[in-house]
Write a protein that holds these residues in place. Structure first.
Motif, short mmCIF file in Angstrom:
data_model
loop_
_atom_site.label_atom_id
_atom_site.label_comp_id
_atom_site.label_asym_id
_atom_site.label_seq_id
_atom_site.Cartn_x
_atom_site.Cartn_y
_atom_site.Cartn_z
N THR A 113 -33.84 16.67 -15.98
CA THR A 113 -34.10 15.34 -15.55
C THR A 113 -35.64 15.01 -15.36
N GLN A 125 -29.52 16.49 -7.89
CA GLN A 125 -27.70 15.52 -7.86
C GLN A 125 -27.95 14.15 -8.30
N LEU A 128 -29.86 13.34 -11.84
CA LEU A 128 -28.92 13.23 -12.84
C LEU A 128 -27.59 12.50 -12.52
N GLU A 322 -28.45 20.28 -11.99
CA GLU A 322 -29.49 19.34 -11.23
C GLU A 322 -30.70 19.74 -11.63
N ARG A 380 -31.37 13.28 -19.86
CA ARG A 380 -30.68 12.21 -20.55
C ARG A 380 -30.29 11.93 -21.96
#
Length: 416
Positions: A113, A125, A128, A322, A380
């Motif tokens: 991320t 997290q 994420l 994460e 992503r």
């Protein structure tokens, strides 16, 4: 919703007693579900604790790897399964190897991320699941799967189960979704259970939910004592990662129940589901701890495949974490919080049998801050391309609504 339905919901909520704390539960988070007008299915599994992608998808062909890891030996010569002559699969994922051979399993390596440097599980997290570039006030507090649903007209929630925790951030937001959690022990007397059955006799929705909760409660009670022992071993920031240091013997059955329930809903109206698996924070004794977590992941995926039947062909499973872990093994035979990691993709809709991404190398000069695997891809973007392929989303919708500001890059052609 009628007053009678609400009263039953209140009854269930008040009679449900948590058998484990959120920290101790081996089933740490609920399954979140959402129905949608598509035939394809998407399952997102959050791997809480930061999975070591370098150990799961081992770049044994990189000559620098052996110098960073003394006891975490990699490659086919140490029991891993060769994937393509450069990467090898951790031995604990051997049950998934037939999926690789059938092109139903793939990976994206050196992904992350936008989160950098602080290496906090909780912030990592949240980022994420939020799918945004940062966690500031302007970013909002909804999840990227919920934003996906918000872009589609006429969304309806899956059957709402009152027993459980709130949604994961991943599916939280304005769009209607349903929530279900197995980590509840219904400590009812036989008379109380009979009363509940009578109250819900004429309401099939809650009657079936209660019966399922009773069944799951029996499995949870058998795990409760070991889960509580695990929680006592955790402290400070690790509290939210509980279940990962000492996996209860019944945990495999627990994740199997979660996957079975998920597949059951996906065979019906549900098209999007998410749940999480803990156990990935391997600061010490990584060889054993990571194997336990990977067994959980393997069980979840194989159960989904078996229970989905012909729907597996229209399913993509994305397992995301994460952040990654350090390239160098630490002094306690583990690894510390890092940056770049790996993402797992499975399902009959996935174009598997390959490791996606640009490999950055593991020489010290190639590492991020000379300690971590350098990210060369945004996790992503892989999720965005998967959703675009599964659900026909416009590219602009992915970039502007689902993942605001994301550079999708070139289509990696993840799906068949």
């Amino acid at each position: 919703m009628s007053d009678s339905t609400l009263s039953r919901r209140a009854f269930l909520t008040r009679t449900a007693i948590l058998g484990c704390s959120a920290a101790a539960s081996p089933l740490l988070t609920p399954v979140s579900l959402a129905s949608a007008p598509w035939d394809n299915r998407l399952v997102v599994i959050i791997l809480r604790g930061a999975m070591d992608g370098l150990d799961v998808v081992q770049p044994y062909g990189d000559p620098a790897l052996a110098g960073w890891r003394r006891t975490l030996s990699a490659g086919p010569q140490n029991g891993a399964l060769d994937l393509d002559g450069f990467f090898a699969l951790h031995p604990a994922l051997a049950p998934l190897y037939p999926l690789w051979q059938a092109n139903d399993l793939g990976f994206a390596h050196a992904v992350s991320t936008p989160y950098r440097d602080k290496r906090s599980h909780f912030d990592g997290q949240d980022l994420l699941e939020a799918g945004t570039a940062n966690l500031g006030p302007a970013a909002g507090r909804d999840g990227w799967l919920n934003r996906l649903l918000q872009t589609q007209p006429g969304m309806s929630a899956e059957t709402a189960y009152a027993i459980g925790h709130d949604n994961m951030l991943l599916l939280s937001g304005a769009a209607p979704v349903a929530n279900w959690s197995p980590d509840v022990a219904l400590k009812l007397s036989p008379q109380g259970a009979r009363l509940a059955e009578l109250v819900m006799h004429d309401d099939p929705l809650f009657r079936d939910a209660f019966a399922e909760a009773q069944m799951l409660s029996g499995s949870m009670q058998a795990m409760e004592q070991q889960a509580m022992m695990a929680s006592e071993m955790m402290a400070g920031d690790m509290q939210g990662m509980a279940g990962m240091a000492a996996a209860p013997k019944g945990q495999a059955k627990g994740i199997e129940l979660i996957a079975e329930f998920t597949a059951k809903r996906l065979r019906a109206d549900t098209r999007i589901a998410s749940f999480s698996i803990g156990g990935w924070d391997t600061h010490d004794g990584q060889e054993r701890a990571l194997s336990r977590a990977l067994q959980q992941l393997s069980t979840a995926i194989l159960t989904l495949k078996a229970e989905l039947g012909p729907h597996w062909k229209k399913t993509a499973v994305l397992a995301m974490t994460e952040f990654g872990r350090t390239a160098k093994e630490n002094g306690t035979k583990g690894t510390d919080h890092g940056t770049g990691g790996a993402m797992l993709m499975a399902g009959g809709a996935v174009r598997g049998g390959r490791v996606y991404g640009a490999w950055p190398g593991l020489s010290e000069a190639d590492l991020y801050e000379r300690r971590d695997l350098m990210p060369t891809g945004d996790v992503r973007a892989y999720a965005g391309w998967a959703m675009r392929g599964l659900f026909g989303l416009d590219r602009a919708v992915v970039k502007q609504a689902v993942f605001p500001g994301l550079d999708l890059g070139t289509d990696p052609k993840l799906l068949r």
